[in-house]
Design a protein around this motif. Sequence first.
Motif, PDB file in Angstrom:
ATOM      1  N   ALA A 185       0.758  -1.205   0.074  1.00 22.21           N
ATOM      2  CA  ALA A 185       0.038  -0.080   0.161  1.00 22.21           C
ATOM      3  C   ALA A 185       0.828   1.128   0.032  1.00 22.21           C
ATOM      4  CB  ALA A 185      -1.056  -0.003   1.178  1.00 22.21           C
ATOM      5  N   LEU A 186       2.037   1.341   0.763  1.00 26.02           N
ATOM      6  CA  LEU A 186       2.918   2.307   0.804  1.00 26.02           C
ATOM      7  C   LEU A 186       3.387   2.677  -0.715  1.00 26.02           C
ATOM      8  CD1 LEU A 186       4.753   1.610   4.190  1.00 26.02           C
ATOM      9  CD2 LEU A 186       3.030   3.596   3.702  1.00 26.02           C
ATOM     10  N   ILE A 201       2.397   1.940  -3.537  1.00 29.27           N
ATOM     11  CA  ILE A 201       1.281   2.511  -4.611  1.00 29.27           C
ATOM     12  C   ILE A 201       1.208   4.030  -4.241  1.00 29.27           C
ATOM     13  CG2 ILE A 201       0.047   0.459  -5.054  1.00 29.27           C
ATOM     14  CD1 ILE A 201      -2.457   1.803  -3.584  1.00 29.27           C
ATOM     15  N   GLY A 202       1.579   4.302  -2.965  1.00 25.41           N
ATOM     16  CA  GLY A 202       1.493   5.848  -2.482  1.00 25.41           C
ATOM     17  C   GLY A 202       2.986   6.454  -3.222  1.00 25.41           C
ATOM     18  N   LEU A 203       3.819   5.745  -3.383  1.00 28.67           N
ATOM     19  CA  LEU A 203       5.098   6.181  -3.773  1.00 28.67           C
ATOM     20  C   LEU A 203       4.691   6.671  -5.428  1.00 28.67           C
ATOM     21  CD1 LEU A 203       7.836   3.849  -2.368  1.00 28.67           C
ATOM     22  CD2 LEU A 203       7.069   6.235  -1.611  1.00 28.67           C
ATOM     23  N   PHE A 255       1.860   6.834  -6.617  1.00 29.46           N
ATOM     24  CA  PHE A 255       1.037   8.191  -6.683  1.00 29.46           C
ATOM     25  C   PHE A 255       1.394   9.241  -6.719  1.00 29.46           C
ATOM     26  CE2 PHE A 255      -1.711  11.298  -4.540  1.00 29.46           C
ATOM     27  CZ  PHE A 255      -2.772  11.174  -5.068  1.00 29.46           C
ATOM     28  N   ALA A 256       2.617   9.237  -6.070  1.00 28.20           N
ATOM     29  CA  ALA A 256       3.500  10.790  -5.916  1.00 28.20           C
ATOM     30  C   ALA A 256       4.086  11.066  -7.289  1.00 28.20           C
ATOM     31  CB  ALA A 256       4.460  10.649  -4.675  1.00 28.20           C
ATOM     32  N   GLY A 293      -6.193   0.560   2.347  1.00 28.84           N
ATOM     33  CA  GLY A 293      -5.296   0.477   1.154  1.00 28.84           C
ATOM     34  C   GLY A 293      -5.086   2.127   0.950  1.00 28.84           C
ATOM     35  N   GLY A 319      -2.633   3.539   3.389  1.00 24.76           N
ATOM     36  CA  GLY A 319      -1.404   3.255   3.026  1.00 24.76           C
ATOM     37  C   GLY A 319      -0.640   4.088   1.851  1.00 24.76           C
ATOM     38  N   MET A 320      -1.616   4.121   0.987  1.00 21.33           N
ATOM     39  CA  MET A 320      -1.441   4.932  -0.258  1.00 21.33           C
ATOM     40  C   MET A 320      -1.118   6.278   0.062  1.00 21.33           C
ATOM     41  SD  MET A 320      -3.366   5.385  -3.935  1.00 21.33           S
ATOM     42  CE  MET A 320      -4.334   6.867  -3.348  1.00 21.33           C
ATOM     43  N   GLY A 378       2.150   6.526   1.848  1.00 21.88           N
ATOM     44  CA  GLY A 378       3.353   6.520   1.072  1.00 21.88           C
ATOM     45  C   GLY A 378       3.925   7.719   0.064  1.00 21.88           C
ATOM     46  N   ALA A 379       2.609   8.322  -0.160  1.00 18.05           N
ATOM     47  CA  ALA A 379       2.763   9.667  -0.890  1.00 18.05           C
ATOM     48  C   ALA A 379       3.424  10.636   0.115  1.00 18.05           C
ATOM     49  CB  ALA A 379       1.478  10.265  -1.402  1.00 18.05           C
ATOM     50  N   THR A 414       7.056  10.658   0.363  1.00 15.64           N
ATOM     51  CA  THR A 414       7.840  11.609  -0.775  1.00 15.64           C
ATOM     52  C   THR A 414       7.766  13.038  -0.286  1.00 15.64           C
ATOM     53  OG1 THR A 414       6.219  11.818  -2.296  1.00 15.64           O
ATOM     54  CG2 THR A 414       7.225   9.605  -2.080  1.00 15.64           C
ATOM     55  N   LEU A 432       4.635  14.873  -0.339  1.00 16.58           N
ATOM     56  CA  LEU A 432       3.200  15.421  -0.565  1.00 16.58           C
ATOM     57  C   LEU A 432       2.541  15.565   0.702  1.00 16.58           C
ATOM     58  CD1 LEU A 432       2.149  13.448  -4.058  1.00 16.58           C
ATOM     59  CD2 LEU A 432       3.198  15.781  -3.672  1.00 16.58           C
TER      60      LEU A 432
END
Lengths: 336, 455
Positions: A136-137, A139-141, A143-144, B193, B196-197, B200-201, B204, B206
Amino acid sequence: MAAAQENTARVGGNGPSLTREQFMDAFHEMLLIRRFEEKAGQLYGMGLIGGFCHLYIGQEAVVVGIQMTLKDGDKLITSYRDHGQMLAAGMTPRGVMAELTGRATGYSHGKGGSMHMFSREKNFYGGHGIVGAQVALGIGLAFANKYRETDEVSVAYFGDGAANQGQVYESFNLAALHKLPCLFIIENNLYGMGTSVERASASHELWRNGEPWGIPGKRVDGMDIAAVHEAAAEAVAHCRAGKGPYLLEMMTYRYRGHSMSDPAKYRKREEVDQVRKTRDPIEHVRQILLDAGVSEDSLRKIEDDVKATVNDSAEFAQTSPEPDPAELYTDVLLEA
Amino acid sequence: MATDIIMPALSPTMTEGALARWVKAEGDAVAIGDVLAEIETDKATMEVEAIESGILGRILVPEGTQDIAVNTPIAILVAEGEAVPDAAASAPAAAQPATTTEEPAAQPSAVPATPAAASLSAPEPEKDWGPTAEITVREALHDAMQAELRRDPDVFLIGEEVAEYQGAYKISQGLLAEFGDKRVIDMPITEHGFTGMAVGAALTGLKPIVEFMTMNFSMQAIDHIINSAAKTLYMSGGQMGCPIVFRGPNGAAARVGAQHSQCYGSWYAHVPGLKVVAPWSSADAKGLLRAAIRDPNPVIVLENEILYGRKFPCPVDEDFILPIGKAKVEREGRDVTIVTFSIMVTTALEAAEALAQEGIEAEVINLRSLRPLDTATIVESVKKTSRLVTLEEGWPFAGIGAEVAMQVIEHAFDWLDAPPARVTGVDVPMPFAANLEKLALPQPEHVVEAVRRLI
C-alpha cells in the motif's frame, strides 16, 4: 573480434540475454549481496547483530536484474528481507552493516535495525516489518510520481506470504483504478516463514492475482538474471508509459531460514541442496561468463574486491560507536 | 590461517545451547554452506553451516556438551596443509561476547531526562486576531482546507465521497469544482489501502489530507497510521518525515450504536510520533486544521459530527491559524478547574453556569490539543483553584482524564486540596436506545455533582 565488440556482444545462449558487461556487473552485485549476507549471518552468530535478521541468500538475481532496468528517481520499497534491495539500490555496505549492528553510523543511526532502513538519497523507502504494508505504501510512492507528473516508476517488492494480505488487493484495485506507475514484484521463495505457498494460497499462479483488475502479469525464473532483466524491462516500460501497474512473480528460493532462529524443518535439506547445485543464480552467471571467455582470474578479482568491501563493512560496523544516549529522543517529531 | 568456529547465537534470545551432534569429523574438508553440527537452542535444533571453507582441524567441544555459552570456540578451521594450532593458543583470540567488545553501554543515569520532566514555563497569552464572524464548524473546516489547498500545491484531499458527493458531511463542498479531481480525490471503500497509499505519498513529501467518513473507520487503517506514519521518521534516523493529516468525526453522534460511537482521543494520543487535536469551536476547527495541514508531522484531527452545524465566532483574518499544543481557558474561575475537549466543552460550560448559580466559580479549559498536551495551562489553573475535574466523552480506563490527572499529580500535587475527579462516558459499548445512550454520555449535572463532591 575486437575487445570493444566483445563487451557489447550478447552472450548466454538461446534465451533472453545481456551483454557481457552487464553479466559482469550483475556478477559483482549478486556476489556482493551474497557475501554481505553471509557476513551478516556470521556477525549474528557472534552476537554483534541482534533481534530479527532475514537473509536474502539465494534470491540475488531478482533484485539485481530489476535494478538494472531502473533509472534515477525510481522509487523502491520492500519488506523486512531488505538488505539485498538496499545494496542493489546503491546504499553503502558500511551504512547497512552498521545499522545491522545498531551503530550511530548506520542508515537510521541505529534506531531502525535490519528491518527498518531507508535512504532518501537512493529513493529507498524501507524496510517494513509489517507484512504487506509496503505494498500500500508502494502505490503511494507511485501516486506521488503521477501527482508530480514525472515518468518515474515505483517498485513494490513483497513475498508469497504477503500476497495473501488483504491490503495487497486493495492496492491492486487502487493502482489499476488510478493507473499508477507501480511495478509489483512477488518474490515467490515458496515459503511464507514455515508455510509453503501451496498450504497458504488457493491461487497457485500468483502472477495472475492482478487479473480481476486488469493488471498484466508474468511468471519469471527468478534464478536467471537475464530472464528477470527481460521481464522487468518490459514491465517497467509499461509503467513508465503511463499504462498503469504490472505484476511479476519471480520464482526464487531462499537458502537460509526465514530468520536466523528458523530451524527450517518444514523443508528437506536435499531440497535446498538441489537448488544450490542446479539453480544457483550466481553460479549460473559465473558459467555464462566463463563460457564467454572471461578468465577465472578476472572473476577471482571480483570475488576479492567483494570480499574486501564486505570485510571493510563488517569492520566499520563493529568499530563504529553506539548511538549517543541523546539520540533516544531525537527524530520523534519534526520541528513545526 | 586458522580460524575459530564459535558457538553461534541462533535466535534473538539465545545465550547458551547444547552441541547435539557433530556432522563433520576432524580432518573433514568443509565447503561454505556445509552443515558442521547440530545445536539445540531454547527453541529448536538448528543446523550450523560453515561460513568459510577449509579443513575441520580440531573439535574443541565434544558432542553432547550442554550449556555452551554463545561465542565459545567449538572447533578450529584450517586451510589445507596447515598445521592445527593448540586449542589453548587459539582460545585468547576467540571472539568475546558482544557486550564486552562494544562501546561502554549507556548507563541509566546517562539517559537524558525526558522532555516531560522539564520544568513548565508559564503559558503565553493567546494572540488577538481581531474581528470575528459567526460561522459553523463545518464552514470553518471547509475554509481551512480551501485556504491550504490554495496555498500549497502539494496538499490534496482524499477519502470516501469527498469529491463528487461533496462530502458525506459536506465538509468538502465545492472543493472538487475549485481544485479538480487531481487534488480532491474520491476513494473506494478501502481504508487500509488508501491510507497506506496516502502515507506512501507523504513519505515523498506530498501533504495528503485523509478524510475518514468517521474515525471509527480509521481502525481499518490504524496499522498505517501508527506503524507507517508515526514511526518512520524515527526508524529512518530523521530522513523520512510524514506530513499528513487524518481527519473525520470522532465520538458519539446520535443513535448510531456501538460501532459508530467511540472516542479515539486516548488511542491516538498514546502514540509518540503523532500529534492529536480535537477542536470544539469554529475558531478551533479552522485554526487547528490549518496548523495540522502545515505541520511536517502526522496529525490526527478529531472532529465531532454534532458540532458541524453549530455556529461560533471565528476570526475573519485570512492568516488566522492556531498553534498546536496550546489549550484555551474558555471561562475563568477560582474554585475548580474543569479540563475537557471537543463537544464536552459545551457540557463543561453549561455545568460552570449552573455552578455559578451556587456561587462556585469553575475554570473551564478547552484542551484543543491532546498531544502535545498543554500541561502548563492546566497546572497554572490548578495552582489557582486547587481542584481538578476532567471531563470526556470516551471511556474512563486509561482515558485522557487519567493522563491529565497524572500530569497534575506530577506537577502540582502540593496545590491540590482534593483528589482529582473524572467524569467520562460509561464503561460500556454505546447502546442504541435513546434513554440508554443519554445515560451513557456525560451530562452537565454529572459535572456539577463531581465538583460538589470536591468542594
